[in-house]
Design an enzyme around this catalytic site. Structure first.
Site, PDB file in Angstrom:
ATOM      1  N   SER A   6      -6.308 -13.086  -6.602  1.00 58.96           N
ATOM      2  CA  SER A   6      -5.347 -12.286  -7.358  1.00 58.96           C
ATOM      3  C   SER A   6      -4.090 -13.118  -7.575  1.00 58.96           C
ATOM      4  O   SER A   6      -3.827 -14.067  -6.831  1.00 58.96           O
ATOM      5  CB  SER A   6      -5.022 -10.980  -6.631  1.00 58.96           C
ATOM      6  OG  SER A   6      -4.639 -11.213  -5.293  1.00 58.96           O
ATOM      7  N   GLU A   8       0.212 -13.064  -8.815  1.00 65.30           N
ATOM      8  CA  GLU A   8       1.410 -12.237  -8.939  1.00 65.30           C
ATOM      9  C   GLU A   8       2.376 -12.843  -9.954  1.00 65.30           C
ATOM     10  O   GLU A   8       2.619 -14.049  -9.959  1.00 65.30           O
ATOM     11  CB  GLU A   8       2.088 -12.136  -7.571  1.00 65.30           C
ATOM     12  CG  GLU A   8       3.326 -11.251  -7.566  1.00 65.30           C
ATOM     13  CD  GLU A   8       3.792 -10.985  -6.151  1.00 65.30           C
ATOM     14  OE1 GLU A   8       2.963 -10.492  -5.341  1.00 65.30           O
ATOM     15  OE2 GLU A   8       4.969 -11.271  -5.854  1.00 65.30           O
ATOM     16  N   TYR A  41       8.669  -5.820  -8.897  1.00 65.64           N
ATOM     17  CA  TYR A  41       9.572  -4.702  -9.189  1.00 65.64           C
ATOM     18  C   TYR A  41      10.880  -5.006  -8.487  1.00 65.64           C
ATOM     19  O   TYR A  41      10.878  -5.274  -7.285  1.00 65.64           O
ATOM     20  CB  TYR A  41       8.914  -3.457  -8.600  1.00 65.64           C
ATOM     21  CG  TYR A  41       9.431  -2.106  -8.963  1.00 65.64           C
ATOM     22  CD1 TYR A  41       9.055  -1.499 -10.153  1.00 65.64           C
ATOM     23  CD2 TYR A  41      10.226  -1.384  -8.073  1.00 65.64           C
ATOM     24  CE1 TYR A  41       9.464  -0.204 -10.451  1.00 65.64           C
ATOM     25  CE2 TYR A  41      10.638  -0.097  -8.364  1.00 65.64           C
ATOM     26  CZ  TYR A  41      10.254   0.489  -9.563  1.00 65.64           C
ATOM     27  OH  TYR A  41      10.653   1.771  -9.851  1.00 65.64           O
ATOM     28  N   HIS A  69       3.754  -3.399  -8.852  1.00 64.95           N
ATOM     29  CA  HIS A  69       4.465  -3.147  -7.598  1.00 64.95           C
ATOM     30  C   HIS A  69       5.307  -1.897  -7.799  1.00 64.95           C
ATOM     31  O   HIS A  69       5.866  -1.665  -8.871  1.00 64.95           O
ATOM     32  CB  HIS A  69       5.397  -4.314  -7.264  1.00 64.95           C
ATOM     33  CG  HIS A  69       4.679  -5.547  -6.844  1.00 64.95           C
ATOM     34  ND1 HIS A  69       5.233  -6.453  -5.958  1.00 64.95           N
ATOM     35  CD2 HIS A  69       3.476  -6.066  -7.200  1.00 64.95           C
ATOM     36  CE1 HIS A  69       4.389  -7.463  -5.775  1.00 64.95           C
ATOM     37  NE2 HIS A  69       3.321  -7.249  -6.523  1.00 64.95           N
ATOM     38  N   ASP A 101      14.166  -3.226  -1.450  1.00 69.67           N
ATOM     39  CA  ASP A 101      15.521  -3.405  -0.926  1.00 69.67           C
ATOM     40  C   ASP A 101      16.502  -2.581  -1.748  1.00 69.67           C
ATOM     41  O   ASP A 101      16.367  -2.494  -2.978  1.00 69.67           O
ATOM     42  CB  ASP A 101      15.934  -4.883  -0.998  1.00 69.67           C
ATOM     43  CG  ASP A 101      14.992  -5.774  -0.201  1.00 69.67           C
ATOM     44  OD1 ASP A 101      14.720  -5.433   0.966  1.00 69.67           O
ATOM     45  OD2 ASP A 101      14.540  -6.793  -0.746  1.00 69.67           O
ATOM     46  N   LYS A 157       1.464   2.325   7.799  1.00 72.81           N
ATOM     47  CA  LYS A 157       1.129   2.218   6.370  1.00 72.81           C
ATOM     48  C   LYS A 157      -0.379   2.345   6.158  1.00 72.81           C
ATOM     49  O   LYS A 157      -0.832   3.001   5.218  1.00 72.81           O
ATOM     50  CB  LYS A 157       1.638   0.891   5.800  1.00 72.81           C
ATOM     51  CG  LYS A 157       3.148   0.788   5.750  1.00 72.81           C
ATOM     52  CD  LYS A 157       3.636  -0.401   4.951  1.00 72.81           C
ATOM     53  CE  LYS A 157       3.495  -1.717   5.663  1.00 72.81           C
ATOM     54  NZ  LYS A 157       4.204  -2.811   4.959  1.00 72.81           N
ATOM     55  N   PHE A 208      14.305 -18.962  -0.917  1.00 72.47           N
ATOM     56  CA  PHE A 208      13.375 -17.828  -0.845  1.00 72.47           C
ATOM     57  C   PHE A 208      13.003 -17.537   0.605  1.00 72.47           C
ATOM     58  O   PHE A 208      13.011 -16.387   1.044  1.00 72.47           O
ATOM     59  CB  PHE A 208      12.073 -18.144  -1.599  1.00 72.47           C
ATOM     60  CG  PHE A 208      12.155 -18.012  -3.096  1.00 72.47           C
ATOM     61  CD1 PHE A 208      13.230 -17.410  -3.721  1.00 72.47           C
ATOM     62  CD2 PHE A 208      11.128 -18.498  -3.882  1.00 72.47           C
ATOM     63  CE1 PHE A 208      13.298 -17.295  -5.095  1.00 72.47           C
ATOM     64  CE2 PHE A 208      11.181 -18.386  -5.264  1.00 72.47           C
ATOM     65  CZ  PHE A 208      12.276 -17.791  -5.870  1.00 72.47           C
ATOM     66  N   HIS A 258      -4.200 -14.503  -2.567  1.00 73.26           N
ATOM     67  CA  HIS A 258      -3.213 -13.944  -3.493  1.00 73.26           C
ATOM     68  C   HIS A 258      -2.166 -15.019  -3.771  1.00 73.26           C
ATOM     69  O   HIS A 258      -1.496 -15.488  -2.845  1.00 73.26           O
ATOM     70  CB  HIS A 258      -2.555 -12.709  -2.875  1.00 73.26           C
ATOM     71  CG  HIS A 258      -1.587 -12.020  -3.787  1.00 73.26           C
ATOM     72  ND1 HIS A 258      -1.993 -11.170  -4.794  1.00 73.26           N
ATOM     73  CD2 HIS A 258      -0.216 -12.053  -3.857  1.00 73.26           C
ATOM     74  CE1 HIS A 258      -0.930 -10.705  -5.439  1.00 73.26           C
ATOM     75  NE2 HIS A 258       0.156 -11.226  -4.888  1.00 73.26           N
TER      76      HIS A 258
END
Length: 283
Positions: A6, A8, A41, A69, A101, A157, A208, A258
């Protein structure tokens, strides 16, 4: 080896960026046949409209399904329900559910404090329509008080209805393996897919990593610092580091890969090729 892949993306900020991303996602779809493309997002939903536009474009133009997201901090139940209904109308079947956040200056966390509350609400609102991915932190969330509390939060979760997890990127396979072992001891049995970040710019990567709590091992920082402005050599070295990590993850039986693409295609295609990651062809 065949393995689910996948990729992103982040929502582009301009028409030029959107055209560039279109070419990239179409190329990756043809070359890697990913299981899905996720779209990020911003804090407090700050890129919500651009995220929706990008998701709709991918869902309509690509052979690969889009997975938006969705961060819940600062949001209301009614607002999240509306977004879920819009995605369902686009036949979106996968959501990456995150706490997110609070944007600077915003005090009210809204109706959701944690991602497990968002997962539970998605299940309550949409049943089993969405496959729900959540975030996992092999090196632990930067705001977690300790490792045990972080694992317990991850389990909440999963218990709320998550189907799978994507990890924060890392450069230590030992951290990932230890995290998976810890999850197995807690009877967490969802797939935990490692997130992989290409190395192309040391300053950006260090920024980052410091912000999100991902560990850049000292040996790696020192090697990358030594390249200075020699970006070609830095990228070649970084490529080799991530190829070795990717190959080791495949050998260790990771359930998927990912890639945090940074809206680039060449580096991801080269990583998969050189690590022997052949896509599991979707549908």
């Amino acid at each position: 080896m065949h393995i689910p892949i996948s990729c992103e993306f982040f929502p582009p900020k301009s028409d030029e960026g959107a055209a560039k991303l279109r070419a990239i996602h179409l190329r990756l779809a043809e070359t890697l046949k990913p299981e899905y493309f996720s779209v990020t997002y911003g804090a407090g939903g700050s890129t919500q409209e651009r995220t929706f536009t990008t998701v709709r474009e991918i869902q309509m133009a690509s052979s690969v399904p889009a997975a938006p997201h969705l961060s819940c901090i600062g949001s209301t139940r009614a607002g999240i329900a509306d977004i879920l209904d819009q995605y369902r109308a686009l036949d979106i079947r996968r959501i990456v559910a995150l706490r997110g956040d609070l944007p600077s200056g915003m005090r009210d966390p809204g109706d959701f404090r944690y991602a497990n509350e968002l997962v539970a609400f998605i299940r309550e609102h949409a049943g089993d329509w969405f496959h729900i991915e959540v975030a996992a932190y092999p090196e632990f969330h930067p705001q977690a008080p300790n490792a045990t509390a972080d694992l317990e939060h991850f389990k909440r979760k999963v218990d709320a209805g998550a189907n799978g997890a994507i990890t924060q990127y890392f450069y230590s396979i030992e951290a990932y393996s230890r995290f998976v072992d810890d999850c197995e001891r807690l009877q967490i049995d969802i797939p935990i897919v490692p997130g992989l970040m290409p190395i192309s710019n040391y300053t950006q990567l260090a920024r980052f990593s410091d912000a999100c709590g991902a560990d850049l091992p000292r040996w790696l920082r020192k090697r990358l610092e030594a390249f200075g402005d020699d970006m070609d050599s830095l990228r070649a070295f970084g490529h080799d580091v991530v190829v070795e990590l990717t190959a080791d993850l495949i050998s260790a039986g990771a359930p998927g890969l990912h890639f945090y693409t940074m809206n680039q295609a060449d580096s991801i295609i080269a990583l998969c090729r050189d690590a022997g990651a052949q896509p599991s062809h979707n549908g």
